[in-house]
Design an enzyme around this catalytic site. Structure first.
Site, short mmCIF file in Angstrom:
data_model
loop_
_atom_site.label_atom_id
_atom_site.label_comp_id
_atom_site.label_asym_id
_atom_site.label_seq_id
_atom_site.Cartn_x
_atom_site.Cartn_y
_atom_site.Cartn_z
N CYS A 123 0.84 -1.21 0.00
CA CYS A 123 0.00 0.00 0.00
C CYS A 123 0.88 1.27 0.00
CB CYS A 123 -0.96 -0.05 1.18
SG CYS A 123 -2.30 1.13 0.98
N HIS B 116 -3.71 -5.26 0.48
CA HIS B 116 -3.16 -5.69 1.78
C HIS B 116 -3.13 -7.22 1.90
CE1 HIS B 116 -2.82 -1.83 3.89
NE2 HIS B 116 -3.77 -1.45 3.05
N GLU C 156 -1.80 -8.97 4.05
CA GLU C 156 -1.79 -9.44 5.44
C GLU C 156 -3.17 -9.63 6.03
OE1 GLU C 156 -1.07 -6.53 4.30
OE2 GLU C 156 -1.54 -4.88 5.67
#
Ligand code: XMP
Length: 507
Positions: free
Chosen positions: A79, A167, A169
């Site tokens: 990001c 993202h 994660e």
């Protein structure tokens, strides 16, 4: 030498999550402020740049000298990290025509690129950004797109640099684990050898080296972190470790005896101190929540300190501090870096050297280490419990009788959760004794007794929490049992407030 990934934190709320995901790949990583890269550490095998609340073109945006990283290590920007790599290299980043939040599907994915091996068109990714990369530096190529975002991922042709606008994660990026694994294992060459067992082996050896024949004292609370720290230290230095477990009188029903028995079963050298008279005397008539907390905090330090001084030649104070307590997190509003904090004022008071064997572990890793050390599951899976204990769950002044009522009600609730198989589904549960009485009827008798509130929440880190949606049948049974069995209670309520705006504890 410990091989590791460095995650540079630019202030995103998901930075810790990146760390956890990398650790789940059995790879050791450290989260450091964006401007504190450990250039001298020979163990670094790769770098991840986190997201940020800023735009790269903001004056206050966090920047770091990427030229010292690029070419030396593989770098993955996530990001803001991706935007920074692009912007810094001469590409452009602009506000997106509409902010891009939520799920998106990859419409193009170059699976021949090592970052995207196995990540097919149609994979779900999670977007959360207000800016978008509109042109890349020379030598960089787009390797993935969604319908909305042309540059969802990019790679440098000559250097080991990658960026993803989404993202990986977060749970909702279905290909996130694969992508991080491609980076950590495929690109950085991690041997994926970080495990609870390897942690125990290296930590025990390091503790023996660090502590030698020194004596160490540790405060046990019955919670997971201090218990695992104690068992680990006991493995390293045996009888040179003395554990102190202070009973302030506001623990749960039979907790002091049960936990002492658990500790003794684990072979710990543990001193149990019943200091309840002191605490009840000092708390008599006190109703203000912060005062109660202060009295208990100070009382605990005094009792612990006095007990520790009975041991000859103590040199170290050990604590169960864990990684989230230590990470220097960036404040969203500016450039101040919060320094890490320790719970309790013991270290300042005691003038001992500090030993924190779990300071690199996340909570789930602490549990895994506990399991690998052979600790019983009920100790490892215990719900968190506040240091001041039931004192912050009795609204108003505290007496032994009120503690007795609350212990009995709490015991029915918690045992019920276990019996119904619900205990492990909630983060934390307990009962609050309210400072109100209400009218009821039992048999033909009018009653005028206390109300209690049940509190059960789901959470992952206690920073935010939702009330647990427990089955009605279960709540009906618990309510009945409490009113029938706990003398002094004639009404049970359920707390349906989330955090924020409420907190988990009532005081
Ligand atoms: P709140 O009430 O702030 O609680 O939502 C968040 C988590 O912290 C626990 N808690 C404490 N733990 N000492 C502790 O060790 C304390 O003084 C304390 N106060 C709250 C609470 O139980 C929840 O898990």
């Amino acid at each position: 030498m410990q091989e590791k990934i460095i995650i540079l934190d630019f202030g995103s709320q998901t930075t810790q999550l990146i760390g956890r995901r990398v650790r789940e790949l059995n790879t050791y990583c450290e989260i450091l402020p964006y401007n504190k890269f450990p250039y001298d550490d020979p163990g670094v095998i790769g770098v991840i740049l986190s997201g940020s609340p800023f735009s790269v073109y903001d004056e206050k945006a966090f920047k770091t000298d990427l030229s010292k990283l690029i070419g030396r290590y593989p770098v993955l920007g996530i990001c803001y990290g991706a935007q920074l790599l692009s912007y810094d290299g001469g590409g452009s980043v602009e506000p997106a025509p509409s902010r891009e939040y939520g799920r998106a599907l990859l419409a193009h994915s170059d699976t021949s690129n090592p970052l995207l091996h196995g990540i097919e068109v149609g994979s779900q990714v999670w977007m959360s950004h207000g800016d978008t990369i509109t042109s890349l530096p020379t030598g960089y190529d787009i390797i993935a797109s969604t319908d909305e975002v042309a540059c969802a991922a990019f790679a440098a042709r000559d250097n080991k640099v990658w960026g993803v606008q989404f993202h990986p994660e977060v749970f909702h990026s279905s290909c996130g684990t694969q992508l991080l694994q491609n980076f950590v294992e495929g690109i950085c060459g991690s041997h994926c050898s970080w495990s609870a067992e390897s942690f125990i082996e290296t930590t025990v050896a390091a503790l023996r080296q660090q502590l030698g024949d020194d004596k160490v004292v540790l405060g046990l609370s019955g919670g997971v972190d201090s218990s695992v720290a104690a068992v680990l230290l006991n493995k390293a230095i045996g009888k040179n470790l003395t554990c102190i477990f202070v009973d302030h009188g506001m623990l749960r029903k039979n907790e002091f005896a049960n936990v002492m028995a658990d500790y003794e079963g684990l072979g710990l050298n543990v001193v149990g101190v019943d200091a309840s008279d002191k605490f009840f005397a000092e708390l008599a008539g006190v109703t203000e929540p912060e005062r109660k907390r202060k009295i208990i905090g100070k009382g605990f330090i005094d009792v612990f300190d006095a007990e520790a001084h009975k041991i000859k030649d103590v040199k170290w104070l050990a604590q169960g501090t864990i990684y989230p307590d230590c990470i220097e997190s960036l404040s969203i509003t500016g450039t101040t870096i919060k320094s890490h904090h320790n719970v309790g004022g013991l270290p300042q008071k005691m003038n001992l050297k500090l030993c924190e064997p779990l300071r690199l572990l996340f909570k789930d890793e602490v549990r895994a280490v506990g399991r690998a050390l052979g600790m019983p599951e009920h100790l490892i899976k215990r719900h968190p419990f506040p240091g001041p204990g039931l004192a912050v769950r009795i609204l108003g002044d505290i007496t032994r009788e009120k503690v007795r009522i609350l212990q009995d009600a709490d015991d029915i609730f918690i045992s019920g959760l276990r019996q119904w198989g619900l205990y492990d589904q909630v983060w934390q549960a307990g009962v609050i004794l309210l400072p109100v009485q209400s009218v009821g009827v039992m048999g033909d008798e009018r009653t005028y007794e206390r109300a209690v509130a049940l509190r059960a929440v789901t959470s992952t880190d206690a920073m935010t929490a939702d009330w647990a949606h427990l089955p009605y049948d279960f709540m009906a049974k618990v309510s009945n049992d409490i009113i029938n069995q706990v003398r002094g209670v004639n009404r049970v309520c359920y707390d349906i407030s989330s955090k924020p705006p409420a907190t988990i504890e009532w005081e």
